[in-house]
Scaffold this motif. Structure first.
Motif, PDB file in Angstrom:
ATOM      1  N   GLN A   1      44.567  32.951  47.970  1.00 28.73           N
ATOM      2  CA  GLN A   1      43.586  32.171  48.191  1.00 28.73           C
ATOM      3  C   GLN A   1      42.159  32.986  47.454  1.00 28.73           C
ATOM      4  OE1 GLN A   1      43.813  29.468  50.952  1.00 28.73           O
ATOM      5  NE2 GLN A   1      43.838  27.677  50.251  1.00 28.73           N
ATOM      6  N   SER A   2      42.083  34.226  48.087  1.00 33.60           N
ATOM      7  CA  SER A   2      40.760  34.926  48.465  1.00 33.60           C
ATOM      8  C   SER A   2      41.086  35.867  46.987  1.00 33.60           C
ATOM      9  CB  SER A   2      40.561  35.682  50.048  1.00 33.60           C
ATOM     10  OG  SER A   2      41.664  36.624  50.210  1.00 33.60           O
ATOM     11  N   ALA A   3      42.335  36.338  46.629  1.00 31.24           N
ATOM     12  CA  ALA A   3      42.257  36.995  46.014  1.00 31.24           C
ATOM     13  C   ALA A   3      41.322  36.877  44.250  1.00 31.24           C
ATOM     14  CB  ALA A   3      43.397  37.537  45.352  1.00 31.24           C
TER      15      ALA A   3
ATOM     16  N   GLY B   1      41.458  43.001  44.245  1.00 35.15           N
ATOM     17  CA  GLY B   1      40.237  42.716  44.161  1.00 35.15           C
ATOM     18  C   GLY B   1      39.668  43.849  44.846  1.00 35.15           C
ATOM     19  N   TYR B   2      38.554  43.111  44.719  1.00 36.06           N
ATOM     20  CA  TYR B   2      37.767  44.188  45.657  1.00 36.06           C
ATOM     21  C   TYR B   2      37.470  43.962  47.512  1.00 36.06           C
ATOM     22  CZ  TYR B   2      37.015  45.347  41.299  1.00 36.06           C
ATOM     23  OH  TYR B   2      36.717  46.017  39.821  1.00 36.06           O
ATOM     24  N   SER B   3      38.407  44.537  48.077  1.00 33.18           N
ATOM     25  CA  SER B   3      38.499  44.534  49.965  1.00 33.18           C
ATOM     26  C   SER B   3      37.597  43.450  50.576  1.00 33.18           C
ATOM     27  CB  SER B   3      39.644  45.424  50.438  1.00 33.18           C
ATOM     28  OG  SER B   3      39.539  45.026  51.674  1.00 33.18           O
ATOM     29  N   ASP B   4      37.384  43.113  51.127  1.00 32.98           N
ATOM     30  CA  ASP B   4      36.444  42.538  52.483  1.00 32.98           C
ATOM     31  C   ASP B   4      37.141  43.592  53.603  1.00 32.98           C
ATOM     32  OD1 ASP B   4      34.771  42.076  54.249  1.00 32.98           O
ATOM     33  OD2 ASP B   4      35.104  39.700  54.460  1.00 32.98           O
TER      34      ASP B   4
ATOM     35  N   THR C   1      36.498  40.594  48.985  1.00 26.35           N
ATOM     36  CA  THR C   1      34.686  39.844  48.018  1.00 26.35           C
ATOM     37  C   THR C   1      35.072  38.965  47.000  1.00 26.35           C
ATOM     38  OG1 THR C   1      34.619  41.451  46.948  1.00 26.35           O
ATOM     39  CG2 THR C   1      34.026  41.565  49.399  1.00 26.35           C
ATOM     40  N   ASP C   2      33.620  38.056  46.518  1.00 28.64           N
ATOM     41  CA  ASP C   2      33.587  37.359  45.605  1.00 28.64           C
ATOM     42  C   ASP C   2      34.004  38.246  44.456  1.00 28.64           C
ATOM     43  OD1 ASP C   2      33.952  35.082  47.074  1.00 28.64           O
ATOM     44  OD2 ASP C   2      31.729  35.025  47.242  1.00 28.64           O
ATOM     45  N   LYS C   3      33.285  39.054  44.306  1.00 29.69           N
ATOM     46  CA  LYS C   3      33.775  40.220  43.176  1.00 29.69           C
ATOM     47  C   LYS C   3      34.613  39.961  42.070  1.00 29.69           C
ATOM     48  CE  LYS C   3      32.851  45.389  41.367  1.00 29.69           C
ATOM     49  NZ  LYS C   3      32.538  46.145  42.008  1.00 29.69           N
ATOM     50  N   GLN C   4      34.250  39.865  41.054  1.00 31.86           N
ATOM     51  CA  GLN C   4      35.994  38.924  39.658  1.00 31.86           C
ATOM     52  C   GLN C   4      35.940  40.427  39.177  1.00 31.86           C
ATOM     53  OE1 GLN C   4      37.158  36.263  39.227  1.00 31.86           O
ATOM     54  NE2 GLN C   4      36.158  36.303  41.759  1.00 31.86           N
TER      55      GLN C   4
ATOM     56  N   LEU D   1      41.179  49.651  42.117  1.00 31.40           N
ATOM     57  CA  LEU D   1      40.992  48.207  42.898  1.00 31.40           C
ATOM     58  C   LEU D   1      41.171  47.797  44.124  1.00 31.40           C
ATOM     59  CD1 LEU D   1      42.445  46.348  39.294  1.00 31.40           C
ATOM     60  CD2 LEU D   1      40.456  45.900  40.509  1.00 31.40           C
ATOM     61  N   ASP D   2      41.720  47.571  44.827  1.00 29.00           N
ATOM     62  CA  ASP D   2      42.121  46.913  45.940  1.00 29.00           C
ATOM     63  C   ASP D   2      43.688  46.100  46.138  1.00 29.00           C
ATOM     64  OD1 ASP D   2      40.640  49.318  48.181  1.00 29.00           O
ATOM     65  OD2 ASP D   2      39.142  47.309  47.769  1.00 29.00           O
TER      66      ASP D   2
END
Length: 197
Positions: free
Chosen positions: A79-81, A174-177, A24-27, A142-143
Motif C-alpha cells: 500500500q505504501s509503495a 520507491g523512496y524508503s522511509d 515516503t510519498d515521493k513519486q 530507488l529503494d
C-alpha cells in the motif's frame, strides 16, 4: 578508468543498502522503469535465455488488484509503495533462443520436450535477473522491498492469464522511509560458509 566500483558505489548497492519496509510519498518518475530495465537486462543468464517478465503496478487501481493475493504482513508494504513490480518467468522462454542465442539456435530443443528442465532454467535465471533488477534499481537511486508472501496462483491469474508466465517474486519500488526500516540483520562471516579448495 578504474575497473572497480568506488566505496560509495559499493555502499549504494550493497553495504549500506537496506530492504525498504515502508515508503515516503515521493513519486517515482515512470521513465525510470525503462531505464531500470535497460540496465538490468545486461546481466548474464544461461544461454542468454532472459526468461524474466515484468509487470509494473503504478496506479492505485492496479495495486488494488494484487491486494487479495498478499499475505497479511505484506499489505501495508504494498500500500505504501509508489510502484510494485511483479517479476515472473516465461515457461516457454526457449521459443526465443533462436533470437537470443543465435550461434546455437538448436538449443531450443533441449527444453521443448523437457518440462522439468524448462521449469528449472526459467526459475533459476529469472531469479538471477531479479537480483540484477534490485541492483539496477539501487543504482538509479530507488529503494526496493523484494518479497515472497503472496499467493502465486492468484497473481498469475490476475496478471499473467493466457500466457506462459508464472510469478516468481514481488518487489516494491520507491523512496524508503528509513525510520521504518528494520534493524540490519546479521550476516555469516566468510569462514562460516565458504570453502577455498
Amino acid at each position: 578508468m578504474s575497473n572497480t566500483l568506488s566505496a560509495d558505489a559499493r555502499a549504494l548497492l550493497f553495504t549500506e543498502a537496506r530492504t525498504a519496509n515502508l515508503f515516503t510519498d515521493k513519486q517515482v518518475d515512470l521513465d525510470l522503469l525503462r531505464e531500470l530495465y535497460d540496465l538490468m537486462k545486461w546481466g548474464p543468464t544461461s544461454m542468454n535465455s532472459c526468461p524474466v517478465r515484468l509487470c509494473f503496478l503504478t496506479t492505485e487501481e492496479a495495486k488494488k488488484r494484487i491486494m487479495p493475493a498478499l499475505f497479511d504482513g505484506n499489505i501495508a508494504r504494498v500500500q505504501s509503495a509508489p510502484i510494485v513490480a511483479v517479476l515472473g518467468h516465461d515457461m516457454e522462454f526457449f521459443e526465443y533462443l533462436p533470437k537470443l542465442f543465435p550461434h546455437a539456435p538448436e538449443n531450443k530443443k533441449i527444453f521443448e520436450n523437457n518440462e522439468t528442465a524448462a521449469q528449472i532454467n526459467a526459475f533459476r535465471n529469472s531469479t538471477l535477473q531479479g537480483a540484477y533488477f534490485i541492483i539496477a534499481a539501487r543504482a538509479l537511486g530507488l529503494d526496493c522491498g523484494p518479497m515472497s508472501g503472496f499467493d502465486n496462483a492468484r497473481v498469475d491469474q490476475e496478471f499473467f492469464a493466457g500466457t506462459h508466465v508464472k510469478s516468481n517474486f514481488l518487489c516494491t519500488l520507491g523512496y524508503s522511509d528509513a525510520s521504518r526500516n528494520f534493524d540490519r540483520g546479521p550476516r555469516f562471516e566468510f569462514e562460516e560458509v565458504c570453502q577455498v579448495l
